[in-house]
Design an enzyme around this catalytic site. Structure first.
Site, PDB file in Angstrom:
ATOM      1  CG  HIS A   1      -2.763  -0.067   4.518  1.00 34.07           C
ATOM      2  ND1 HIS A   1      -3.731  -0.587   3.711  1.00 34.07           N
ATOM      3  CD2 HIS A   1      -3.226   1.160   4.884  1.00 34.07           C
ATOM      4  CE1 HIS A   1      -4.729   0.273   3.590  1.00 34.07           C
ATOM      5  NE2 HIS A   1      -4.454   1.342   4.307  1.00 34.07           N
TER       6      HIS A   1
ATOM      7  CD  GLU B   1      -6.843   3.159   1.640  1.00 31.69           C
ATOM      8  OE1 GLU B   1      -6.288   4.088   1.029  1.00 31.69           O
ATOM      9  OE2 GLU B   1      -6.532   2.827   2.796  1.00 31.69           O
TER      10      GLU B   1
ATOM     11  CG  HIS C   1      -9.041   1.241   6.215  1.00 31.31           C
ATOM     12  ND1 HIS C   1      -9.086   2.423   6.902  1.00 31.31           N
ATOM     13  CD2 HIS C   1      -7.922   1.286   5.466  1.00 31.31           C
ATOM     14  CE1 HIS C   1      -8.041   3.171   6.562  1.00 31.31           C
ATOM     15  NE2 HIS C   1      -7.299   2.496   5.700  1.00 31.31           N
TER      16      HIS C   1
ATOM     17  CG  ASP D   1      -2.421   6.356   0.368  1.00 28.87           C
ATOM     18  OD1 ASP D   1      -3.371   6.204  -0.423  1.00 28.87           O
ATOM     19  OD2 ASP D   1      -2.420   5.885   1.524  1.00 28.87           O
TER      20      ASP D   1
ATOM     21  CG  HIS E   1      -2.035   1.016   1.125  1.00 30.34           C
ATOM     22  ND1 HIS E   1      -3.234   0.743   0.503  1.00 30.34           N
ATOM     23  CD2 HIS E   1      -2.128   2.287   1.553  1.00 30.34           C
ATOM     24  CE1 HIS E   1      -4.007   1.805   0.552  1.00 30.34           C
ATOM     25  NE2 HIS E   1      -3.373   2.764   1.187  1.00 30.34           N
TER      26      HIS E   1
ATOM     27  CG  HIS F   1     -10.795   4.698   3.761  1.00 29.97           C
ATOM     28  ND1 HIS F   1     -10.864   5.896   4.440  1.00 29.97           N
ATOM     29  CD2 HIS F   1      -9.477   4.395   3.673  1.00 29.97           C
ATOM     30  CE1 HIS F   1      -9.637   6.285   4.760  1.00 29.97           C
ATOM     31  NE2 HIS F   1      -8.777   5.411   4.298  1.00 29.97           N
TER      32      HIS F   1
ATOM     33  CG  ASP G   1      -0.773   3.723   5.112  1.00 32.43           C
ATOM     34  OD1 ASP G   1      -1.146   4.174   4.003  1.00 32.43           O
ATOM     35  OD2 ASP G   1      -1.508   3.727   6.123  1.00 32.43           O
TER      36      ASP G   1
HETATM   37 ZN   LIG Z   1      -5.588   3.129   4.540  1.00 34.03          ZN
END
Ligand SMILES: [Zn+2]
Ligand SMILES: *[C@@H]1O[C@H](CO)[C@@H](O)[C@H](O)[C@H]1NC(C)=O
Ligand SMILES: *[C@@H]1O[C@H](CO)[C@@H](O)[C@H](O)[C@H]1NC(C)=O
Length: 410
Positions: free
Chosen positions: A235, A141, A214, A38, A36, A168, A304
């Site tokens: 993650h 996600e 999540h 971002d 993961h 999420h 992450d």
């Molecule tokens: Zn996340």
């Protein structure tokens, strides 16, 4: 040569860290597959997805945890890039925004062909390793991004989505998120609703990895029970070391072991130490714990990066993975265990997901009941005329809602 054997310990001592050298040696053949990252979200918020802006140059981008030199220094061999849109887009423009984030990942991948190669299967990852490029995959996600539609789920698969995080940090109409376990959200689906179960079945059929980062514990257990293929936490860290509900509790780690699934450890300080500060060594503690409870085959990395504001000292950006690997070697992880955590475990899960997929099989078709959809700005085409035979569950409710709506309008 034989006369200087006794010099070796001295050389190792003087050359700083023998484990760091050993880590690099391992990672040359088995680079890290991270679960993961971002960066695509940073590309949106910093540049509104305009990759050709001078400041957006990934060879020199400096404010982020991720850029091309750092990926190279970190021996990153494959990355699930996160296509993410926040929960406040749910029932609004979530689908449009997720399409844009998928598009920016494709464009990033094509803009730097010496560094990235877009792939969609395990063979593609292995090939990228050979070529020395970073295999780039798409993880969506947040289940709100499919807007409760199996058709959108399938379309995202065709665009390259290979994992979907079921929620999420908000419930969808069909799956509960982790805030249910803190009491901040109400349980709605008690894990997965009937429609949520059909989403999981369709993900199995398509060959999309189910991601349980999540989600609530009830959703974790429901998905682990139902899925025919192993799942991942892309993650998440260990709950028993840091009691944060984003982490995975030990009883779920048992299920992870029994299903051959995988926990890719999150480096975010708040999930590692439950405090503002954390260290590389504490991240290694999470890896050790998951290995102890779920097995060495259940461990991976899901840093992450560029999705969090605080990272442990020693793991400040994506160049630092070899230092974490060195720490595992220092803790006497075997080379096979280290290769597992780096790449082999994810490849095993992905290959199992590909084995389970069945593109000749019958797609899931029953729509979510109209009454379970939320949001005021949507039309109801398709719901107004229920099929005359085999009415799907919810069709009655759907036609009832239409009648009631009609009454209101009259
Ligand atoms: Zn996340
Ligand atoms: C894997 O993806 C590549 C494209 O990257 C494609 O050519 C190949 O057919 C795929 N393999 C399988 C087994 O689907
Ligand atoms: C699950 O646990 C068993 C027994 O400890 C172990 O042999 C197996 O490798 C574990 N599975 C994974 C995926 O690590």
């Amino acid at each position: 040569m034989q006369t200087v054997w006794w010099l070796w310990p001295l050389v190792a001592l003087c050359s700083g860290d023998q484990f760091r050298g050993e880590a690099e040696k391992i990672m040359r053949a088995t680079p890290v597959i991270d679960g993961h990252n971002d960066l695509p979200w940073q590309l949106l918020t910093m540049f509104n997805n305009q990759l050709q802006e001078k400041a957006a140059d990934l060879t020199s981008l400096a404010q982020t945890h991720t850029n091309i030199p750092k990926l190279r220094a970190g021996f990153v061999g494959a990355q699930f890039w996160s296509a993410y849109t926040p929960c406040d887009t749910q029932n609004k423009d979530a689908v449009r925004r997720i399409l844009e984030q998928i598009d920016v990942i494709h464009r990033m991948c094509h803009m730097y062909p010496e560094t990235f190669v877009c792939v969609t299967n395990s063979t593609g990852i292995r090939q990228a390793f050979q070529e020395g490029r970073v295999a780039s995959l798409i993880g969506v996600e947040g289940g709100h991004s499919i807007d409760s539609s199996l058709g959108v789920l399938r379309a995202l698969y065709h665009l390259g989505m290979r994992y979907l995080t079921l929620t999420h940090s908000c419930n969808t109409p069909w799956a509960d998120n982790w805030l249910v376990d803190t009491g901040e959200d109400q349980a709605q689906s008690q894990g997965l609703s009937e429609f949520g179960q059909s989403v999981v079945r369709e993900m199995n059929r398509l060959g999309v990895i189910i991601d349980l980062a999540h989600v609530s514990v009830a959703t974790m257990k429901a998905a682990l029970r139902l899925s025919k293929a192993p799942i991942i936490f892309s993650h998440s860290s260990a709950y028993s070391l840091c009691r944060h509900r984003r982490n995975v509790p030990d009883d779920v780690l048992q299920l992870v072991n029994q299903t051959g699934s995988l926990v890719m450890v999150n480096f975010y300080n708040d999930y590692v130490s439950c405090q503002q500060q954390a260290t590389l060594s504490q991240v290694a503690d999470h890896l050790d714990h998951i290995k102890k409870v779920a097995g060495a085959g259940a461990v991976g990395f899901g840093g992450d990066y560029d999705g969090v504001s605080r990272l442990p000292s020693g793991l400040e950006d994506v160049s630092k993975y070899p230092d974490l690997v060195a720490e595992l070697l220092r803790r006497r992880w075997t080379e096979a265990e280290v290769r597992g955590a780096l790449a082999d475990n994810l490849l095993r899960v992905f290959e199992a997901v590909e084995q389970v997929s069945d593109h000749a099989g019958t797609p899931e078709e029953v729509p979510i009941p109209l009454g379970e959809l939320q949001g005021s700005c949507r039309t109801t085409y398709g719901y107004s005329e229920a099929p005359s035979f085999h009415p799907p569950p919810g069709a009655l409710l759907a036609s009832l809602s239409t009648i009631l709506l009609g009454l209101c309008l009259l």
